[in-house]
Design a protein around this motif. Structure first.
Motif, PDB file in Angstrom:
ATOM      1  N   LEU A  20       0.836  -1.206   0.000  1.00 40.97           N
ATOM      2  CA  LEU A  20       0.000   0.000   0.000  1.00 40.97           C
ATOM      3  C   LEU A  20       0.873   1.260   0.000  1.00 40.97           C
ATOM      4  O   LEU A  20       0.653   2.193  -0.772  1.00 40.97           O
ATOM      5  N   LEU A  21       1.890   1.261   0.855  1.00 43.33           N
ATOM      6  CA  LEU A  21       2.771   2.432   0.932  1.00 43.33           C
ATOM      7  C   LEU A  21       3.514   2.640  -0.394  1.00 43.33           C
ATOM      8  O   LEU A  21       3.702   3.776  -0.837  1.00 43.33           O
ATOM      9  N   GLU A  22       3.905   1.536  -1.024  1.00 40.09           N
ATOM     10  CA  GLU A  22       4.594   1.626  -2.313  1.00 40.09           C
ATOM     11  C   GLU A  22       3.719   2.309  -3.364  1.00 40.09           C
ATOM     12  O   GLU A  22       4.174   3.187  -4.095  1.00 40.09           O
ATOM     13  N   ILE A  23       2.458   1.867  -3.418  1.00 39.41           N
ATOM     14  CA  ILE A  23       1.535   2.454  -4.394  1.00 39.41           C
ATOM     15  C   ILE A  23       1.281   3.921  -4.066  1.00 39.41           C
ATOM     16  O   ILE A  23       1.156   4.759  -4.966  1.00 39.41           O
ATOM     17  N   LEU A  24       1.232   4.232  -2.775  1.00 33.26           N
ATOM     18  CA  LEU A  24       1.058   5.633  -2.383  1.00 33.26           C
ATOM     19  C   LEU A  24       2.232   6.468  -2.884  1.00 33.26           C
ATOM     20  O   LEU A  24       2.054   7.562  -3.420  1.00 33.26           O
ATOM     21  N   ASN A  25       3.435   5.940  -2.704  1.00 36.03           N
ATOM     22  CA  ASN A  25       4.616   6.662  -3.167  1.00 36.03           C
ATOM     23  C   ASN A  25       4.608   6.849  -4.681  1.00 36.03           C
ATOM     24  O   ASN A  25       4.940   7.923  -5.187  1.00 36.03           O
ATOM     25  N   LEU A  26       4.215   5.804  -5.381  1.00 34.91           N
ATOM     26  CA  LEU A  26       4.145   5.877  -6.848  1.00 34.91           C
ATOM     27  C   LEU A  26       3.137   6.933  -7.297  1.00 34.91           C
ATOM     28  O   LEU A  26       3.414   7.744  -8.181  1.00 34.91           O
ATOM     29  N   THR A  27       1.969   6.906  -6.662  1.00 33.10           N
ATOM     30  CA  THR A  27       0.917   7.860  -7.009  1.00 33.10           C
ATOM     31  C   THR A  27       1.372   9.285  -6.709  1.00 33.10           C
ATOM     32  O   THR A  27       1.127  10.215  -7.491  1.00 33.10           O
ATOM     33  N   ALA A  28       2.066   9.443  -5.596  1.00 34.64           N
ATOM     34  CA  ALA A  28       2.579  10.761  -5.233  1.00 34.64           C
ATOM     35  C   ALA A  28       3.581  11.247  -6.271  1.00 34.64           C
ATOM     36  O   ALA A  28       3.555  12.403  -6.695  1.00 34.64           O
ATOM     37  N   GLU A  29       4.450  10.342  -6.701  1.00 36.86           N
ATOM     38  CA  GLU A  29       5.451  10.683  -7.709  1.00 36.86           C
ATOM     39  C   GLU A  29       4.792  11.186  -8.987  1.00 36.86           C
ATOM     40  O   GLU A  29       5.200  12.185  -9.566  1.00 36.86           O
ATOM     41  N   MET A  30       3.732  10.470  -9.391  1.00 34.54           N
ATOM     42  CA  MET A  30       3.040  10.849 -10.623  1.00 34.54           C
ATOM     43  C   MET A  30       2.328  12.184 -10.465  1.00 34.54           C
ATOM     44  O   MET A  30       2.152  12.906 -11.440  1.00 34.54           O
ATOM     45  N   SER A  31       1.923  12.498  -9.247  1.00 38.02           N
ATOM     46  CA  SER A  31       1.217  13.768  -9.013  1.00 38.02           C
ATOM     47  C   SER A  31       2.189  14.952  -8.979  1.00 38.02           C
ATOM     48  O   SER A  31       1.754  16.103  -8.985  1.00 38.02           O
ATOM     49  N   GLU A  32       3.491  14.652  -8.901  1.00 35.90           N
ATOM     50  CA  GLU A  32       4.519  15.704  -8.855  1.00 35.90           C
ATOM     51  C   GLU A  32       4.175  16.794  -7.848  1.00 35.90           C
ATOM     52  O   GLU A  32       4.073  17.969  -8.186  1.00 35.90           O
ATOM     53  N   LEU A  33       3.988  16.381  -6.601  1.00 34.43           N
ATOM     54  CA  LEU A  33       3.619  17.315  -5.545  1.00 34.43           C
ATOM     55  C   LEU A  33       4.815  18.174  -5.177  1.00 34.43           C
ATOM     56  O   LEU A  33       5.893  17.667  -4.903  1.00 34.43           O
ATOM     57  N   LYS A  34       4.587  19.481  -5.187  1.00 28.98           N
ATOM     58  CA  LYS A  34       5.701  20.394  -4.918  1.00 28.98           C
ATOM     59  C   LYS A  34       5.282  21.511  -3.968  1.00 28.98           C
ATOM     60  O   LYS A  34       4.102  21.867  -3.901  1.00 28.98           O
ATOM     61  N   ALA A  35       6.247  22.049  -3.267  1.00 29.00           N
ATOM     62  CA  ALA A  35       5.999  23.232  -2.439  1.00 29.00           C
ATOM     63  C   ALA A  35       7.311  23.968  -2.236  1.00 29.00           C
ATOM     64  O   ALA A  35       8.380  23.354  -2.212  1.00 29.00           O
ATOM     65  N   VAL A  36       7.206  25.276  -2.114  1.00 26.41           N
ATOM     66  CA  VAL A  36       8.382  26.082  -1.781  1.00 26.41           C
ATOM     67  C   VAL A  36       8.695  25.850  -0.313  1.00 26.41           C
ATOM     68  O   VAL A  36       7.810  25.831   0.534  1.00 26.41           O
ATOM     69  N   ARG A  37       9.944  25.604  -0.034  1.00 19.36           N
ATOM     70  CA  ARG A  37      10.360  25.308   1.327  1.00 19.36           C
ATOM     71  C   ARG A  37      10.873  26.565   2.050  1.00 19.36           C
ATOM     72  O   ARG A  37      10.567  26.799   3.205  1.00 19.36           O
ATOM     73  N   GLU A  38      11.650  27.326   1.288  1.00 26.41           N
ATOM     74  CA  GLU A  38      12.322  28.488   1.886  1.00 26.41           C
ATOM     75  C   GLU A  38      11.404  29.702   1.866  1.00 26.41           C
ATOM     76  O   GLU A  38      11.606  30.614   1.076  1.00 26.41           O
ATOM     77  N   ASP A  39      10.398  29.665   2.701  1.00 29.09           N
ATOM     78  CA  ASP A  39       9.457  30.777   2.711  1.00 29.09           C
ATOM     79  C   ASP A  39       8.738  30.759   4.051  1.00 29.09           C
ATOM     80  O   ASP A  39       8.789  29.752   4.760  1.00 29.09           O
ATOM     81  N   ASP A  40       8.041  31.854   4.367  1.00 21.09           N
ATOM     82  CA  ASP A  40       7.217  31.835   5.564  1.00 21.09           C
ATOM     83  C   ASP A  40       6.133  30.784   5.376  1.00 21.09           C
ATOM     84  O   ASP A  40       5.604  30.619   4.276  1.00 21.09           O
ATOM     85  N   ALA A  41       5.801  30.104   6.461  1.00 19.79           N
ATOM     86  CA  ALA A  41       4.895  28.960   6.348  1.00 19.79           C
ATOM     87  C   ALA A  41       3.445  29.393   6.172  1.00 19.79           C
ATOM     88  O   ALA A  41       3.038  30.475   6.584  1.00 19.79           O
ATOM     89  N   ALA A  42       2.678  28.508   5.540  1.00 22.58           N
ATOM     90  CA  ALA A  42       1.230  28.640   5.466  1.00 22.58           C
ATOM     91  C   ALA A  42       0.665  27.233   5.407  1.00 22.58           C
ATOM     92  O   ALA A  42       1.340  26.306   4.965  1.00 22.58           O
ATOM     93  N   GLY A  43      -0.554  27.079   5.864  1.00 22.71           N
ATOM     94  CA  GLY A  43      -1.156  25.748   5.855  1.00 22.71           C
ATOM     95  C   GLY A  43      -2.517  25.764   6.508  1.00 22.71           C
ATOM     96  O   GLY A  43      -3.239  26.747   6.430  1.00 22.71           O
ATOM     97  N   ILE A  44      -2.839  24.669   7.166  1.00 24.16           N
ATOM     98  CA  ILE A  44      -4.184  24.439   7.679  1.00 24.16           C
ATOM     99  C   ILE A  44      -4.155  24.022   9.146  1.00 24.16           C
ATOM    100  O   ILE A  44      -3.248  23.286   9.551  1.00 24.16           O
ATOM    101  N   VAL A  45      -5.131  24.480   9.889  1.00 24.24           N
ATOM    102  CA  VAL A  45      -5.312  24.006  11.265  1.00 24.24           C
ATOM    103  C   VAL A  45      -6.066  22.675  11.189  1.00 24.24           C
ATOM    104  O   VAL A  45      -7.184  22.629  10.688  1.00 24.24           O
TER     105      VAL A  45
END
Ligand code: GDP
Length: 300
Positions: free
Chosen positions: A173-198
């Motif tokens: 299951l974790l393998e497929i999750l990793n594969l799916t994530a790879e295909m989704s090309e999830l990205k975020a800027v790291r070097e910045d002030d944070a933002a997100g969700i409570v």
């Protein structure tokens, strides 16, 4: 050399980097969501580092072959729908748990509808394959009738057969999750002030208000000034899902934060400001706008 790496990091400042997927587990009651989350959680790197003394903060991160995956630790649709009702997109991938001895049930259909509305990829975990009455083929059949067609049946939905209780094939299951994530090309800027969700907020009689923040971009640091809704937070202490203190939280990780004066609402977005003044100004402005709201309506 370390110097070169430092230079490169500086040069790439502000560029989006790949980030771990954030995953929600959904499915019909009793199909094994809680069990799956609990079994996976035992693999949390943070948990093993702290000798297994874990605390539930609303999300945790597991690692397989160096790849991280963050799970929202609230089973069912509650978190998902509450967040989405507030306009927040929390999840990158939905894991749909379907018990192999039960097949598609009403909440399975709801979960499919939620995942589709959110336009997130679905991975099906056909659970309880250890049980006598387990019939994975029947389960696939009933899913195909909902338009959820397995990738080995000519569709595009990955399906893995697991036992959450017996810890069978969770690596798969974790393998497929990793594969799916790879295909989704999830990205975020790291070097910045944070933002997100409570994700959650609770009140502790000794520690005060505790809020779990999921960082979606930037890096949240101890000492930061964050605003969620009308609430200001000086980040005093950040803890991971093992209860260990962390000084920074990068994209797709969740930390429990102390420093909010009043509890923020789950589903609120938060963002970090450079100074206390800036943070307070934003919160005050929102408060004024909110208190003005009813007047505006009266005027219509
Ligand atoms: P949830 O309502 O979807 O969160 O379901 P739970 O995780 O609470 O599981 C419901 C019941 O199914 C519990 O009694 C679990 O022990 C059991 N269960 C969950 N996963 C499995 C599994 O893989 N195999 C078997 N045999 N039982 C399971």
């Amino acid at each position: 050399t370390a110097g070169d790496r430092g230079f490169l990091a500086e040069e790439h400042k502000g560029e989006a980097e790949s980030r771990p997927p954030v995953v929600t587990v959904m499915g019909h009651v009793d199909h094994g969501k809680t069990t799956l989350l609990d079994t996976l959680r035992k693999r949390s790197v943070a948990a093993s580092e702290a000798g297994g003394i874990t605390q539930r903060i609303g999300a945790y991160t597991v690692e397989l072959d160096g790849q991280k995956i963050t799970f929202i630790d609230t089973p069912g649709h509650e978190a998902f729908t509450a967040m989405r009702a507030r306009g927040a997109q929390v999840t990158d991938i939905a894991v749909l748990v379907v018990a192999a001895d039960d097949g598609v049930m009403p909440q399975t259909r709801e979960a499919i509808a939620h995942a589709r509305a959110a336009e997130v990829p679905i991975i099906v975990a056909i659970n309880k394959i250890d049980k006598d009455g387990a019939d994975p083929q029947m389960t696939r059949q009933s899913l195909s009738e909902e338009g959820v067609l397995a990738d080995d049946w000519g569709g595009d939905i990955p399906m893995v057969e697991v036992s959450a209780k017996q810890n069978i094939n969770l690596d798969g299951l974790l393998e497929i999750l990793n594969l799916t994530a790879e295909m989704s090309e999830l990205k975020a800027v790291r070097e910045d002030d944070a933002a997100g969700i409570v994700l959650e907020s609770t009140f502790d009689t000794t520690k005060g208000c505790l809020a779990t923040l999921l960082v979606q971009r930037g890096t949240l640091k101890k000492g930061d000034w964050a605003v969620a809704g009308c609430n200001v937070c000086r980040v005093r202490l950040m803890q991971n899902d093992a209860g260990g203190e962390v000084l920074e939280a990068s994209p797709s990780t969740a930390v429990q934060v102390t420093g909010f004066q009043d509890a923020p609402t789950a589903g609120d977005q938060f963002e970090v400001y450079k100074t206390a003044q800036e943070a307070r100004a934003v919160a005050d402005k929102r408060e004024r706008e909110m208190s003005r709201g009813p007047v505006g309506f009266a005027g219509l």
